[in-house]
Design a protein around this motif. Structure first.
Motif, mmCIF file in Angstrom:
data_model
loop_
_atom_site.group_PDB
_atom_site.id
_atom_site.type_symbol
_atom_site.label_atom_id
_atom_site.label_comp_id
_atom_site.label_asym_id
_atom_site.label_seq_id
_atom_site.Cartn_x
_atom_site.Cartn_y
_atom_site.Cartn_z
ATOM 1 N N GLY A 159 -53.856 9.966 -44.445
ATOM 2 C CA GLY A 159 -53.255 8.629 -44.475
ATOM 3 C C GLY A 159 -54.152 7.585 -45.114
ATOM 4 O O GLY A 159 -53.887 6.396 -44.985
ATOM 5 N N TYR A 213 -53.469 12.343 -48.532
ATOM 6 C CA TYR A 213 -52.100 12.181 -48.049
ATOM 7 C C TYR A 213 -51.979 12.663 -46.610
ATOM 8 O O TYR A 213 -51.222 12.102 -45.811
ATOM 9 C CB TYR A 213 -51.129 12.939 -48.949
ATOM 10 C CG TYR A 213 -50.630 12.134 -50.107
ATOM 11 C CD1 TYR A 213 -49.556 11.258 -49.961
ATOM 12 C CD2 TYR A 213 -51.238 12.227 -51.360
ATOM 13 C CE1 TYR A 213 -49.097 10.502 -51.030
ATOM 14 C CE2 TYR A 213 -50.787 11.483 -52.429
ATOM 15 C CZ TYR A 213 -49.718 10.626 -52.259
ATOM 16 O OH TYR A 213 -49.273 9.877 -53.318
ATOM 17 N N TRP A 249 -47.599 2.280 -48.151
ATOM 18 C CA TRP A 249 -49.040 2.254 -48.390
ATOM 19 C C TRP A 249 -49.477 0.798 -48.539
ATOM 20 O O TRP A 249 -48.940 0.071 -49.361
ATOM 21 C CB TRP A 249 -49.395 3.034 -49.656
ATOM 22 C CG TRP A 249 -49.242 4.516 -49.511
ATOM 23 C CD1 TRP A 249 -48.170 5.261 -49.874
ATOM 24 C CD2 TRP A 249 -50.201 5.421 -48.975
ATOM 25 N NE1 TRP A 249 -48.380 6.578 -49.589
ATOM 26 C CE2 TRP A 249 -49.640 6.715 -49.040
ATOM 27 C CE3 TRP A 249 -51.475 5.281 -48.437
ATOM 28 C CZ2 TRP A 249 -50.305 7.852 -48.585
ATOM 29 C CZ3 TRP A 249 -52.146 6.411 -47.988
ATOM 30 C CH2 TRP A 249 -51.569 7.678 -48.061
ATOM 31 N N TRP A 307 -51.891 4.334 -45.079
ATOM 32 C CA TRP A 307 -50.494 4.594 -44.751
ATOM 33 C C TRP A 307 -50.121 3.928 -43.428
ATOM 34 O O TRP A 307 -50.781 4.142 -42.415
ATOM 35 C CB TRP A 307 -50.226 6.087 -44.674
ATOM 36 C CG TRP A 307 -48.818 6.451 -44.287
ATOM 37 C CD1 TRP A 307 -48.381 6.913 -43.089
ATOM 38 C CD2 TRP A 307 -47.659 6.367 -45.121
ATOM 39 N NE1 TRP A 307 -47.038 7.139 -43.107
ATOM 40 C CE2 TRP A 307 -46.552 6.805 -44.353
ATOM 41 C CE3 TRP A 307 -47.444 5.974 -46.435
ATOM 42 C CZ2 TRP A 307 -45.257 6.856 -44.855
ATOM 43 C CZ3 TRP A 307 -46.154 6.023 -46.936
ATOM 44 C CH2 TRP A 307 -45.081 6.459 -46.158
ATOM 45 N N ARG A 356 -47.682 3.803 -40.491
ATOM 46 C CA ARG A 356 -46.687 4.690 -39.883
ATOM 47 C C ARG A 356 -45.462 3.932 -39.386
ATOM 48 O O ARG A 356 -44.426 4.542 -39.117
ATOM 49 C CB ARG A 356 -47.325 5.461 -38.726
ATOM 50 C CG ARG A 356 -48.520 6.298 -39.152
ATOM 51 C CD ARG A 356 -49.096 7.105 -38.004
ATOM 52 N NE ARG A 356 -50.318 7.790 -38.401
ATOM 53 C CZ ARG A 356 -50.336 8.962 -39.040
ATOM 54 N NH1 ARG A 356 -49.192 9.563 -39.354
ATOM 55 N NH2 ARG A 356 -51.478 9.526 -39.378
#
Length: 349
Positions: free
Chosen positions: A176, A173, A110, A103, A105
């Motif tokens: 990340g 999730y 993704w 992930w 930020r």
């Protein structure tokens, strides 16, 4: 431009960065061009019965940079594939690569992420022999893993997806990171593969060896023929040359912009000093002509006519209509140097 005509910090950083990138690209281009020239000038020798005589006549029984083509043949043992039956080779590379999603930020997306978690390379001594066979001449290939372009064929590839529970998905999730699985790959240099070797060719006692050159040139063991290998290097040279030219033009454009700004600022300052000097001289002439008393309502430019113009937006009343028309474009107030958006006539009653 900042005060004094100096470039701003952002402009200076842009020029420095553009210059540094251009210099880096030019350095890479020079290196690629040197490699291509060296490869073009490499001596082509044939893997036949005359090869030993050629090396005996060469200085030090060595050709510093030679091109030779042949077929891979193992010296003693061969390496067997762990996954493919009857697949024999002389170089074997086993790789385990992790695939996962990470992930970001910043972009809130993704992204795919790959990481080699294990890699092992096995080798066994091998020779290059003539493709047609029958000549009885061989060339021992030394340090094949040092080759800049070692052509390995992928003989096995399998992806093992990761098994995840609902709890694992929630945890991924939160952390990340979402693992996708493990990719298992086996690559081999098979026995019987046609190779083009480029390196130092030396006669050591009775053994002819192909080894990495000592002149800083790259060492090649490629499945491409020599012409294709040369074209590949020349294409790389053209690519880096185009990048260098593009960034070079960009650097020249930035430099031209800054120099143009500097020149215009210098001309404005020079024009202002000239006007101030003319004003001082006109004041002196008027004082001498009228016994030292300066006309209070005289135009500050010519000091002869009466002030008859109001400059907006600054509001200065300092010149006559003739001098206003003579001001260079874009018109600026002679007092504060602010741009004149419009002029209003002044009538003295």
């Amino acid at each position: 431009m900042e005060g004094g005509g100096r470039p701003s910090a952002a402009q200076a950083v842009l020029l420095a960065a553009s210059t540094a990138i251009t210099a880096l690209l030019y350095s890479v281009y020079r290196q690629k061009a040197r490699v291509a020239r060296g490869l073009e000038g490499a001596r082509k020798v044939r893997l036949d019965g005359d090869l030993r005589a050629v090396l005996l006549e060469a200085p030090g029984r060595c050709v510093p940079y030679a091109v030779i083509e042949g077929v891979v043949q193992s010296v003693k043992e061969t390496l067997s594939s762990q996954f493919v039956e009857n697949c024999k080779g002389v170089v074997q590379r086993l790789t385990l690569q992790e695939h996962k999603m990470v992930w970001n930020r910043t972009t809130h997306l993704w992204n795919d992420y790959e990481k080699i978690i294990h890699q092992r390379t096995n080798t066994t001594p091998f020779d290059l022999v003539p493709a047609e066979g029958g000549a009885g001449i061989t060339v021992r290939v030394m340090k094949p893993l040092d080759a800049a372009e070692l052509s390995l064929e992928t003989v096995y590839e399998k992806f093992h997806p990761s098994v995840q529970s609902f709890t694992d998905v929630i945890g991924h999730y939160i952390s990340g990171e979402r693992p996708k699985g493990i990719q298992e790959t086996e690559q081999m240099l098979k026995v019987g593969t046609a190779l083009t070797g480029v390196g130092e060719l030396v006669l050591d006692n009775t053994t002819i060896k192909l080894q990495p050159p000592k002149q800083g040139m790259p060492y090649y063991l490629s499945s491409l023929d020599f012409e294709s290998l040369l074209q590949k290097q020349e294409s790389s040279v053209r690519f880096w040359k185009i990048l260098t030219v593009v960034f070079g033009f960009a650097t020249c454009a930035v430099l031209f912009f800054l120099l143009r700004k500097q020149y215009r600022h210098h001309r404005e300052r020079q024009h202002l000093r000239q006007m101030q000097e003319e004003f001082r001289q006109a004041q002196e002439r008027l004082m001498n002509a009228e016994g030292g008393e300066v006309l209070k309502n005289a135009c500050v430019v010519c000091l002869n006519s009466t002030k008859s113009c109001v400059f907006l937006e600054c509001g200065h009343v300092c010149s006559c209509h003739e001098c206003y028309q003579a001001l260079p474009e874009p018109k600026k107030c002679p007092i504060c140097r602010q741009g004149i958006t419009r002029m209003v006539p002044l009538y003295n009653s």
